[in-house]
Scaffold this motif. Sequence first.
Motif: not given
Length: 344
Positions: A105-109, A175-176, A184-190
């Motif tokens: 559920y992580s989101r990036g912009n 949250t998985v 595990r969950s919870g990451f964002a990247a560029i």
Amino acid sequence: PVFIRSLLCIPFFAVAGAARDAPLLRMVLSRIFPPGGGGAARRWFRLKKDLYRRSGLGAFDRLVEPPLSLFDFTQHDDAADAAAASGCLSGGGWRLSDDEVIGGYSRGNMWFIQNEGDYGRHMGFDFADQMANSEGASDAVQKGRGNMTTIGDTIPPADLPFTPFLRWEGTIDTTVGIKSRAFRSGFAAIRCPEFPGWNGLSLKNHFNALEILCRTDGRAYTVNLKVSSFFPDELYQGTISVEPTCPPGSDFCKRTGGNFATLIMPLEGFILTRNGREVEVQRRLDGAFTLEHLGITLMDGKDGAFQFDIARIRAVNFINGHVMDAREQQKAVLSHLGNPLRKL
């Protein structure tokens, strides 16, 4: 050499001439050389030209040579690439990713902020309020944790030019997902555009550190260097772990967004990983490598919003607490006879 370069240009002129009557060729050329600037071909020409000028240098000359700009959003072509990617997944070569790919559920912009008007619209500020909140500046220098140096400025004065930057922001949710197979969950990247050429950009031992001009919120970000290797899942990783550039609740310049910090990350401090795990037998990243692309990841295991601004990324020589720009290079050369930098 001039004759050879002229011959190499003939195919480009021939294709350009034919493109006037061929929509398909015009489309191909627009992908290689985007009309608004930027693109992989222009990036390749710029970097190769800069590195060619440095060829044939001796050991001491390489030690004190000035920085190589990898991305600088004050430059037209880099700004065009960033603007093309703003708010989308892969336009212009810049790429976003997050744990949505594994059901998270992580989101990036990503947004490119080129001037004061862009920044005011992005933040919802009134322009008059922006200018009223511009204040004076003073210099500050502090040490970051680990082997990373942080050199920063406070609020910029109103008469300084605006520094364009790429804003990466979003929310981390550990949250998985219900249907996710991940533990595990919870990451964002560029990730930046790939460096064109044969397997990437060969730095040939010219530099010993990476410099990032940025604003950070104080969370622990991981810098990923993808170098040419026989193992496709290998990354060299270093951590940005410093205090927030603009601490929560503090005053900041509404015209520019506040101060930027200059982070210096020595290449020898990067750790070799494979499939996200540290490799037991490390190979030192000594500068003689081919860089395919670089990126930044947030996976600190904490829920909540994040924000990271990038204004410039350079390959540099960092010696005795100084980046070897033209002034420092001159000082090093003048002191070479008395202090040949043997300690380095």
